[in-house]
Design a protein around this motif. Sequence first.
Motif, PDB file in Angstrom:
ATOM      1  N   GLY A 295      -6.159  -1.231  -8.182  1.00 25.56           N
ATOM      2  CA  GLY A 295      -6.448  -1.916  -6.927  1.00 25.56           C
ATOM      3  C   GLY A 295      -5.432  -1.683  -5.835  1.00 25.56           C
ATOM      4  N   THR A 296      -4.262  -1.120  -6.178  1.00 23.66           N
ATOM      5  CA  THR A 296      -3.262  -0.850  -5.137  1.00 23.66           C
ATOM      6  C   THR A 296      -3.758   0.258  -4.219  1.00 23.66           C
ATOM      7  OG1 THR A 296      -1.457  -1.458  -6.643  1.00 23.66           O
ATOM      8  CG2 THR A 296      -0.876  -0.195  -4.674  1.00 23.66           C
TER       9      THR A 296
ATOM     10  N   VAL B  52       0.864  -1.178   0.000  1.00 28.85           N
ATOM     11  CA  VAL B  52       0.000   0.000   0.000  1.00 28.85           C
ATOM     12  C   VAL B  52       0.898   1.226   0.000  1.00 28.85           C
ATOM     13  CG1 VAL B  52      -1.843  -1.192   1.257  1.00 28.85           C
ATOM     14  CG2 VAL B  52      -0.175   0.170   2.523  1.00 28.85           C
ATOM     15  N   VAL B  53       0.432   2.292  -0.609  1.00 31.16           N
ATOM     16  CA  VAL B  53       1.134   3.575  -0.553  1.00 31.16           C
ATOM     17  C   VAL B  53       0.497   4.401   0.559  1.00 31.16           C
ATOM     18  CG1 VAL B  53       1.653   5.722  -1.756  1.00 31.16           C
ATOM     19  CG2 VAL B  53       1.792   3.544  -2.983  1.00 31.16           C
ATOM     20  N   ALA B  54       1.298   4.789   1.528  1.00 24.24           N
ATOM     21  CA  ALA B  54       0.820   5.598   2.648  1.00 24.24           C
ATOM     22  C   ALA B  54       1.415   7.003   2.516  1.00 24.24           C
ATOM     23  CB  ALA B  54       1.226   4.975   3.983  1.00 24.24           C
ATOM     24  N   VAL B  55       0.568   7.977   2.246  1.00 24.75           N
ATOM     25  CA  VAL B  55       1.021   9.358   2.075  1.00 24.75           C
ATOM     26  C   VAL B  55       1.178   9.987   3.452  1.00 24.75           C
ATOM     27  CG1 VAL B  55       0.521  11.602   1.052  1.00 24.75           C
ATOM     28  CG2 VAL B  55      -0.152   9.502  -0.151  1.00 24.75           C
TER      29      VAL B  55
ATOM     30  N   ARG C 166      -5.097  -1.887   6.366  1.00 27.58           N
ATOM     31  CA  ARG C 166      -5.331  -1.868   4.919  1.00 27.58           C
ATOM     32  C   ARG C 166      -4.359  -2.795   4.197  1.00 27.58           C
ATOM     33  NH1 ARG C 166      -7.922   2.508   2.597  1.00 27.58           N
ATOM     34  NH2 ARG C 166      -7.592   1.387   0.632  1.00 27.58           N
ATOM     35  N   LEU C 167      -3.109  -2.798   4.645  1.00 28.90           N
ATOM     36  CA  LEU C 167      -2.115  -3.651   4.010  1.00 28.90           C
ATOM     37  C   LEU C 167      -2.436  -5.130   4.204  1.00 28.90           C
ATOM     38  CD1 LEU C 167       0.525  -4.309   2.574  1.00 28.90           C
ATOM     39  CD2 LEU C 167       1.697  -4.040   4.779  1.00 28.90           C
TER      40      LEU C 167
ATOM     41  N   ARG D 222      -6.037 -10.652   0.161  1.00 29.64           N
ATOM     42  CA  ARG D 222      -6.703 -10.825  -1.134  1.00 29.64           C
ATOM     43  C   ARG D 222      -5.692 -11.134  -2.230  1.00 29.64           C
ATOM     44  NH1 ARG D 222      -9.241  -6.056   0.683  1.00 29.64           N
ATOM     45  NH2 ARG D 222      -8.124  -4.815  -0.876  1.00 29.64           N
ATOM     46  N   PHE D 223      -4.556 -10.460  -2.185  1.00 27.69           N
ATOM     47  CA  PHE D 223      -3.511 -10.617  -3.204  1.00 27.69           C
ATOM     48  C   PHE D 223      -2.973 -12.045  -3.216  1.00 27.69           C
ATOM     49  CE2 PHE D 223       0.795 -10.430  -4.820  1.00 27.69           C
ATOM     50  CZ  PHE D 223       0.755  -9.489  -5.829  1.00 27.69           C
ATOM     51  N   HIS D 224      -2.602 -12.557  -2.049  1.00 30.27           N
ATOM     52  CA  HIS D 224      -2.021 -13.890  -1.975  1.00 30.27           C
ATOM     53  C   HIS D 224      -3.066 -14.968  -2.284  1.00 30.27           C
ATOM     54  CE1 HIS D 224       1.949 -12.707  -0.725  1.00 30.27           C
ATOM     55  NE2 HIS D 224       1.481 -12.007   0.296  1.00 30.27           N
ATOM     56  N   THR D 225      -4.326 -14.734  -1.898  1.00 28.79           N
ATOM     57  CA  THR D 225      -5.386 -15.682  -2.239  1.00 28.79           C
ATOM     58  C   THR D 225      -5.571 -15.762  -3.745  1.00 28.79           C
ATOM     59  OG1 THR D 225      -6.561 -15.294  -0.151  1.00 28.79           O
ATOM     60  CG2 THR D 225      -7.839 -16.224  -1.968  1.00 28.79           C
TER      61      THR D 225
END
Length: 221
Positions: free
Chosen positions: A177-178, A151-154, A197-198, A204-207
């Motif tokens: 989706g990122t 995830v990108v955290a600003v 969130r990560l 979901r990504f690994h599934t």
Amino acid sequence: MGRHDDEGFGPGRGAGPDGERGDGGDPTALALKILVAGGFGVGKTTLVGALSEIRPLRTEELLSEAGELVDDTGGVEQKTTTTVAMDFGRITIRSGLSLYLFGTPGQDRFWFLWDELSRGALGAVVLADTRRLEDCFPAVDYFEHRRIPFVVAVNCFTGARRHGAHDVSRALELEQGTPVVLCDARDKDSGKEVLVRLVEYAGRFHTARLLESVGSQDGPA
């Protein structure tokens, strides 16, 4: 930064870098490894320190005159130290389940450490500073190319112009989706939201990767 194979991605077991177990020595305990990456001076050490329940392990050194020749301190002129290996922190979720946080060094000359740190990682947080957004491109590219969820955290610095998550996603040309989240790296609750969130996204990504792998095995020869 060289590539490595996907073996070891996902949950990892064992002790932290100092040999300390967060589970009282329970060999069945599960530790999830998360990286905190991003450019120089973006707040990685601050985020790990805010989240860790233990005194974080830090490998910071004072900025030297030699380093000034290679480190771009524009926008972070007040920064006096830099991480030269990693930061390490720990969060206990429940008995037998912990998160290990590994903060990566931000400068190009320390990128050789990233491959080792990323082994076994569940996912990563890429911290971004909208005043120096281009500094997080290398981290984004690194995790995208190795198919490590992130995830990108600003990190919303005081006085910095605010940008919405959608605008940041477009500027970084992120894959669909990122997640992009706004945060304050100094605030523990804000940091926890980033980790939630990560973990959700990484699950979901690994599934999806697992189902894709099973589907390819079941397909026609």
